[in-house]
Design an enzyme around this catalytic site. Structure first.
Site, PDB file in Angstrom:
ATOM      1  N   HIS A 210      17.095 -45.600 -39.364  1.00 12.06           N
ATOM      2  CA  HIS A 210      16.801 -44.255 -38.872  1.00 12.06           C
ATOM      3  C   HIS A 210      15.352 -44.117 -38.420  1.00 12.06           C
ATOM      4  CE1 HIS A 210      20.771 -43.419 -40.496  1.00 12.06           C
ATOM      5  NE2 HIS A 210      20.795 -42.575 -39.495  1.00 12.06           N
ATOM      6  N   ARG A 317      21.471 -34.255 -35.504  1.00 12.59           N
ATOM      7  CA  ARG A 317      21.434 -34.821 -36.861  1.00 12.59           C
ATOM      8  C   ARG A 317      20.779 -33.786 -37.782  1.00 12.59           C
ATOM      9  NH1 ARG A 317      20.511 -39.956 -33.908  1.00 12.59           N
ATOM     10  NH2 ARG A 317      21.894 -41.538 -34.775  1.00 12.59           N
ATOM     11  N   ARG A 354      26.134 -31.870 -36.419  1.00 10.32           N
ATOM     12  CA  ARG A 354      26.750 -32.688 -37.467  1.00 10.32           C
ATOM     13  C   ARG A 354      26.297 -32.168 -38.819  1.00 10.32           C
ATOM     14  NH1 ARG A 354      25.494 -38.994 -37.911  1.00 10.32           N
ATOM     15  NH2 ARG A 354      23.509 -38.230 -38.676  1.00 10.32           N
ATOM     16  N   GLU A 455      33.028 -43.886 -38.261  1.00  9.75           N
ATOM     17  CA  GLU A 455      31.925 -44.826 -38.523  1.00  9.75           C
ATOM     18  C   GLU A 455      32.222 -45.746 -39.703  1.00  9.75           C
ATOM     19  OE1 GLU A 455      28.303 -42.522 -38.782  1.00  9.75           O
ATOM     20  OE2 GLU A 455      29.273 -40.900 -39.845  1.00  9.75           O
ATOM     21  N   ASN A 478      26.537 -47.142 -35.012  1.00  9.66           N
ATOM     22  CA  ASN A 478      25.501 -47.708 -35.890  1.00  9.66           C
ATOM     23  C   ASN A 478      26.103 -48.055 -37.244  1.00  9.66           C
ATOM     24  OD1 ASN A 478      23.868 -46.922 -33.809  1.00  9.66           O
ATOM     25  ND2 ASN A 478      23.150 -45.075 -34.827  1.00  9.66           N
ATOM     26  N   ASP A 479      26.834 -47.094 -37.794  1.00  9.25           N
ATOM     27  CA  ASP A 479      27.442 -47.348 -39.096  1.00  9.25           C
ATOM     28  C   ASP A 479      28.710 -48.179 -38.970  1.00  9.25           C
ATOM     29  OD1 ASP A 479      25.780 -46.276 -41.126  1.00  9.25           O
ATOM     30  OD2 ASP A 479      26.170 -44.303 -40.303  1.00  9.25           O
ATOM     31  N   ARG A 489      22.058 -52.000 -41.873  1.00 12.12           N
ATOM     32  CA  ARG A 489      21.411 -51.751 -40.572  1.00 12.12           C
ATOM     33  C   ARG A 489      19.899 -51.613 -40.674  1.00 12.12           C
ATOM     34  NH1 ARG A 489      23.619 -45.583 -39.430  1.00 12.12           N
ATOM     35  NH2 ARG A 489      21.786 -45.260 -38.173  1.00 12.12           N
ATOM     36  N   CYS A 526      28.339 -41.872 -30.132  1.00 14.81           N
ATOM     37  CA  CYS A 526      27.015 -41.265 -30.323  1.00 14.81           C
ATOM     38  C   CYS A 526      26.066 -42.197 -31.075  1.00 14.81           C
ATOM     39  CB  CYS A 526      27.128 -39.926 -31.033  1.00 14.81           C
ATOM     40  SG  CYS A 526      27.778 -40.080 -32.702  1.00 14.81           S
TER      41      CYS A 526
END
Ligand code: PEP
Ligand code: MG
Length: 586
Positions: A210, A317, A354, A455, A478-479, A489, A526
């Protein structure tokens, strides 16, 4: 002497500037730039705390029992001496007055500077004094945390105003600065978002950590996972951050500087060219309309989204509103105002909010001993929707705030990290409950489309179940990559195995898109993959028509879209899916 440090390229471009080191400290330290008018106040905060610590130690000395070992008294003497050390005091004033660092940052920076000198000393006794210095600095930091407010501290110490004002030296803030740190929490990154750093480098972190994501959202060159960069680079060193190659060049020679200066200008020209695409509709050669949406962290980020022509926010986010607040969560009204600001900022375009994704590499705070630190594997722990469902009052507060913001524009509500049918049902029940609470209070709210993030591999394999309950899906690559490949990650040691093109990952993405298409439901990506220009053609070929990414990537992705023929890419994408090494075909 010039040397280079290699890491991972996370945000493109070249930055050339002087290094600002974010010092490491065992005490949680916030880093931010202060306004010039606050210099005196910050210097005062340090002085007040230092004086208090001196008093504490003097009292300790005084109260020492007669039979206490004389080493203790000697140690307290050393601590008192260090607290009055001219280099410590003047250094702290320097960082505050000249660089406008906040007090805690100035103190830890000066500690690091002196600690390095201790490390180089021949004399073992003197070398060991570093630990004493660390202790006194931490005592001051702890005291500063407990000081009621900087303003009160300034009032108490107001008598020394004139002396401090002398420290306001020439403003050196116009020299480009690059930030170098062992690690920067996402919350700290947000603080830095308001500042003027030309680039970032950290020792740790993966491409989709992140911290890297926030760096990318700031659209400035960044390198993460540069292992020992913060040890090798000294405060004020000239550093080139090559965000395209993932390299840091320290103390560059004039020839190297000239070469990178040239590259930097080329990059600027390329950006200017891309800017011309802002008003061009995102249509493929064969006429497919592609939706290019923005990922944002804060309501003000909508400015950047509108500027590059995003047709909405595909991912807000919201957890960034919750971080770095010492555990005090934003209440319903604060959240409502923030979401409403984002909705209004998008001027009628849709905003997908989200619900919080706290946990894993996005802790609420960095305080030691917090729940998230005690768990060995936070990425598999109480994170995102699990965190929300574990605290229904907190979750209901957020849901009410989002629903209320929906009265002001087009809002989609997106839920992260769902895997189980029972979680889906609990979440939907809580959304109904939030509506009922608002009805009960007589507060107005608007309609929302409900979406789920895909995810977790289990979710990707249960798309039909998800589509029974949700209006749209958003694939969080990403996840999805992290959990499919069992690669943290945020861990630079396994970053080479974090592969968006692994056939298993592509299969999960392809099948999710295909099922949504079959059922006529909206689907977007996303995760960082959506903003990676090397993946645009493949995602188009897999049938994706909605991409959400950092505003800084939108025009570059649009350029790819304009050059693409979606029908032809569909055939090619099937071959890529069947390949043993899809990455080689891109
Ligand atoms: C993702 O996982 O791809 C995603 C977009 O969510 P985050 O990066 O915030 O975990
Ligand atoms: Mg995610």
């Amino acid at each position: 002497m010039t040397f280079s440090v290699h890491g991972l390229a996370v945000s493109r471009g070249i930055a050339i500037g002087r290094a600002v080191l974010v010092a490491s400290s065992r005490v949680d330290v916030v880093h931010y730039f202060i306004d010039a008018s606050k210099v005196l106040q910050e210097i005062t905060r340090v002085r007040v705390s230092r004086n208090a610590v001196m008093e504490e130690i003097t009292r300790l000395q005084h109260d020492l029992p007669k039979d206490a070992p004389h080493e203790i008294a000697a140690l307290l003497d050393v601590h008192l001496m260090l607290l009055q050390d001219e280099q410590l005091i003047s250094g702290v004033k320097h960082w505050i007055a000249e660089r406008h660092y906040n007090a805690e940052w100035a103190l830890t920076t000066q500690y690091d500077t002196i600690a390095r000198q201790f490390d180089e000393m021949e004399d073992e006794y003197l070398r060991e004094r570093k630990a004493d210095l660390e202790q006194v600095v931490e005592r001051i930091l702890r005291h500063m945390k407990g000081v009621a407010s900087p303003v009160q501290a300034a009032v108490r110490a107001g008598s020394s105003r004139n002396q401090s004002q002398d420290l306001l030296l020439d403003d050196t803030m116009d020299v480009p600065l690059v930030l170098v740190a062992h690690d920067i929490s996402p919350a700290d990154m947000l603080q830095f978002k308001q500042s003027l750093f030309a680039g970032f480098a950290t020792d740790v972190g993966g491409k989709t950590s992140h911290t890297a994501i926030v760096a990318r959202s700031m659209d400035i060159p960044a390198v993460v996972g540069a292992r020992s960069a913060s040890q090798l680079i000294k405060q004020d060193d000239w550093v080139i951050i090559d965000g395209d190659a993932g390299v840091l060049i320290v103390d560059p020679s004039p020839i190297i500087l000239a070469e990178y200066g040239f590259k930097q200008r080329q990059g600027e020209l390329e950006r200017e060219r891309l800017n011309r695409l802002k008003h061009t509709p995102a249509l493929t050669i064969d006429g497919q309309r592609i939706e290019l949406l923005a990922n944002i962290e804060m309501p003000d980020d909508t400015l950047g989204a509108v500027k590059v022509g995003a047709v909405g926010v595909g991912l807000f986010r919201s957890e960034f509103l919750f971080m770095g607040r010492s555990g005090k969560l934003p209440d319903e009204n604060e959240q409502y105002l923030a979401y409403r600001k984002a909705v209004e900022g998008m001027e009628g375009l849709p905003v997908t909010i989200r619900t919080v994704d706290i946990g894993s590499d996005k802790p609420l705070d960095k305080l030691p001993g917090k729940a998230q630190d005690r768990h060995l594997n936070p990425a598999l722990g109480l994170r995102a929707i699990r965190w929300s469902l574990a605290d229904p009052p907190m979750f209901l507060t957020q849901l009410r705030a989002i629903l209320r913001a929906a009265a002001h524009g087009h809002v989609n509500l997106l839920v992260p990290m769902l895997a189980h049918g029972s979680e889906i049902r609990q979440t939907l029940a809580l959304i109904d409950q939030a509506r009922a609470q608002l009805d009960h209070k007589g507060l107005s709210y608007g309609p929302v489309r409900l979406g789920a993030m895909i995810e977790i591999p289990a979710a990707a394999l249960s798309v039909k179940l998800f589509l029974k309950y949700f209006d749209f899906l958003s694939i969080g690559t990403n996840d999805l990559i992290q959990y499919t490949l069992a690669i943290d990650r945020a861990d630079e040691l396994v970053a080479h195995l974090y592969d968006p093109c692994h056939p298993a990952v592509l299969r999960l993405i392809a099948d999710t898109i295909a099922e949504c298409q079959r059922q006529g439901k909206a689907v977007s990506v996303c995760g960082e993959m959506a903003g990676d220009v090397s993946m645009t053609r493949l995602l188009l070929g897999l049938g994706l028509r909605s991409f959400s990414m950092h505003p800084s990537q939108i025009l570059a992705v649009k350029q790819q879209v304009l050059r693409a023929d979606a029908a032809k890419l569909a055939l090619w994408a099937q071959q890529v899916l069947e390949s043993e090494d899809p990455g080689a075909m891109l």
